[in-house]
Scaffold this motif. Structure first.
Motif, PDB file in Angstrom:
ATOM      1  N   ALA A  22       1.794   5.319  10.727  1.00  0.00           N
ATOM      2  CA  ALA A  22       2.384   6.155   9.674  1.00  0.00           C
ATOM      3  C   ALA A  22       2.911   7.464  10.253  1.00  0.00           C
ATOM      4  O   ALA A  22       4.011   7.908   9.922  1.00  0.00           O
ATOM      5  N   GLU A  23       2.132   8.061  11.141  1.00  0.00           N
ATOM      6  CA  GLU A  23       2.534   9.362  11.698  1.00  0.00           C
ATOM      7  C   GLU A  23       3.720   9.241  12.649  1.00  0.00           C
ATOM      8  O   GLU A  23       4.556  10.122  12.719  1.00  0.00           O
ATOM      9  N   GLU A  24       3.794   8.105  13.348  1.00  0.00           N
ATOM     10  CA  GLU A  24       4.870   7.932  14.338  1.00  0.00           C
ATOM     11  C   GLU A  24       6.144   7.387  13.706  1.00  0.00           C
ATOM     12  O   GLU A  24       7.202   7.401  14.318  1.00  0.00           O
ATOM     13  N   MET A  25       6.049   6.895  12.483  1.00  0.00           N
ATOM     14  CA  MET A  25       7.175   6.194  11.849  1.00  0.00           C
ATOM     15  C   MET A  25       8.387   7.116  11.645  1.00  0.00           C
ATOM     16  O   MET A  25       8.257   8.215  11.129  1.00  0.00           O
ATOM     17  N   ASP A  26       9.558   6.607  12.049  1.00  0.00           N
ATOM     18  CA  ASP A  26      10.797   7.300  11.747  1.00  0.00           C
ATOM     19  C   ASP A  26      11.362   6.619  10.498  1.00  0.00           C
ATOM     20  O   ASP A  26      11.779   5.463  10.564  1.00  0.00           O
ATOM     21  N   PHE A  27      11.323   7.312   9.367  1.00  0.00           N
ATOM     22  CA  PHE A  27      11.677   6.690   8.080  1.00  0.00           C
ATOM     23  C   PHE A  27      12.910   7.361   7.508  1.00  0.00           C
ATOM     24  O   PHE A  27      12.988   8.576   7.424  1.00  0.00           O
ATOM     25  N   LYS A  37      -1.655  11.542   2.811  1.00  0.00           N
ATOM     26  CA  LYS A  37      -1.407  12.941   3.179  1.00  0.00           C
ATOM     27  C   LYS A  37      -0.089  13.038   3.973  1.00  0.00           C
ATOM     28  O   LYS A  37       0.745  13.894   3.723  1.00  0.00           O
ATOM     29  N   GLU A  38       0.066  12.123   4.922  1.00  0.00           N
ATOM     30  CA  GLU A  38       1.265  12.112   5.759  1.00  0.00           C
ATOM     31  C   GLU A  38       2.519  11.811   4.923  1.00  0.00           C
ATOM     32  O   GLU A  38       3.554  12.452   5.077  1.00  0.00           O
ATOM     33  N   VAL A  73       0.454  14.681  -8.160  1.00  0.00           N
ATOM     34  CA  VAL A  73       0.007  15.237  -6.876  1.00  0.00           C
ATOM     35  C   VAL A  73       1.154  15.826  -6.043  1.00  0.00           C
ATOM     36  O   VAL A  73       1.046  16.937  -5.529  1.00  0.00           O
ATOM     37  N   VAL A  74       2.244  15.086  -5.910  1.00  0.00           N
ATOM     38  CA  VAL A  74       3.291  15.513  -4.964  1.00  0.00           C
ATOM     39  C   VAL A  74       4.062  16.716  -5.522  1.00  0.00           C
ATOM     40  O   VAL A  74       4.219  17.730  -4.845  1.00  0.00           O
ATOM     41  N   PHE A  75       4.523  16.606  -6.782  1.00  0.00           N
ATOM     42  CA  PHE A  75       5.276  17.703  -7.402  1.00  0.00           C
ATOM     43  C   PHE A  75       4.739  18.001  -8.807  1.00  0.00           C
ATOM     44  O   PHE A  75       5.449  17.794  -9.797  1.00  0.00           O
ATOM     45  N   PRO A  76       3.503  18.498  -8.890  1.00  0.00           N
ATOM     46  CA  PRO A  76       2.972  18.796 -10.232  1.00  0.00           C
ATOM     47  C   PRO A  76       3.777  19.888 -10.939  1.00  0.00           C
ATOM     48  O   PRO A  76       3.737  20.003 -12.153  1.00  0.00           O
TER      49      PRO A  76
END
Ligand code: DC
Length: 218
Positions: free
Chosen positions: A66-71, A109-110, A135-138
């Motif tokens: 997940a942390e290394e993923m280029d999305f 979290k990531e 959570v993300v944009f309350p």
């Protein structure tokens, strides 16, 4: 994030097949904004994790993936580590494993961090998922919680995914909803201030018009 960016965040949540992607896409077009399918991010992590060898595929490895993923997600096309995986992330194998990946707090979290950066870079956007308004944009001014009957949701998913087995798809949706609503980190809920819309009998344009009529847009 500055307050004008907050004015331009449209948070759309709801269970699988409730029409989030279709509505988010149509709404984004009307408002001249981009849209982000956050489910595609969790699916991309699940897809990459399935490519790891079974011996090393533990939670730590999934997090590293997940942390290394280029999305990159643009106009509905999902490019991961340089490859167009738009179709692959909808496979039944990914669909079966994605809820487990999405239940991992460190992975969430990531992804949440990336979703906030995505919106910050664009000064707003239409973002759909399960925890966007909660959570993300309350702080989002526009929050919508879409629902639809189980039958309709299964029919819609059959159009999107590779399976044509109606009962199997309905069962898979039910299991995924249970997992998404029952997990301890960021479960699917109707967030405070979200307007709930049942889209079972509503067309795309009708739903978009209804949403546009519900909020103040200036
Ligand atoms: O919307 P979808 O079916 O493509 O989502 C795939 C999975 O990811 C689903 O099990 C719910 C999860 N998800 C999540 O937990 N949080 C989000 N913001 C978006 C999706």
């Amino acid at each position: 994030m500055n307050s004008s960016a907050n004015e331009k965040i449209i948070a759309i949540d709801g269970p699988a097949g409730s029409g989030k992607s279709t509505i988010a896409k149509a709404l984004a077009k009307r408002l001249n904004l981009e849209y982000l399918d956050t489910g595609a991010m969790y699916r991309a992590v699940a897809f990459l994790s399935l490519q790891q060898s079974e011996e090393t595929r533990d939670d730590q490895r999934v997090l590293e993936v997940a942390e290394e993923m280029d999305f990159n997600f643009t106009d509905g096309i999902c490019v991961v580590n340089g490859h167009d995986v738009t179709k692959e992330i909808r496979s039944s194998e990914v669909t079966e494993t994605v809820s487990a990946v999405a239940a991992m707090p460190e992975v969430r979290k990531e992804m949440v961090k990336r979703q906030r950066i995505w919106v910050e870079e664009r000064g707003g956007g239409v973002v759909e998922g399960r925890d966007i308004g909660s959570v993300v944009f309350p702080q989002a001014k526009v929050k919508v919680y879409l629902t639809a009957s189980e039958e309709i949701r299964a029919e819609r998913r059959i159009g999107q995914e590779e399976s044509v087995d109606t009962l199997g798809v309905a069962d898979s949706i039910r299991k995924r909803d249970e997992a998404d609503k029952g997990r301890s980190t960021s479960p699917l809920v109707r967030s405070e201030g979200a307007v709930e819309l049942d889209t079972s009998l509503m067309g795309v344009e009708e739903t978009v018009e209804e949403i546009l009529g519900l909020f103040r847009w200036n």
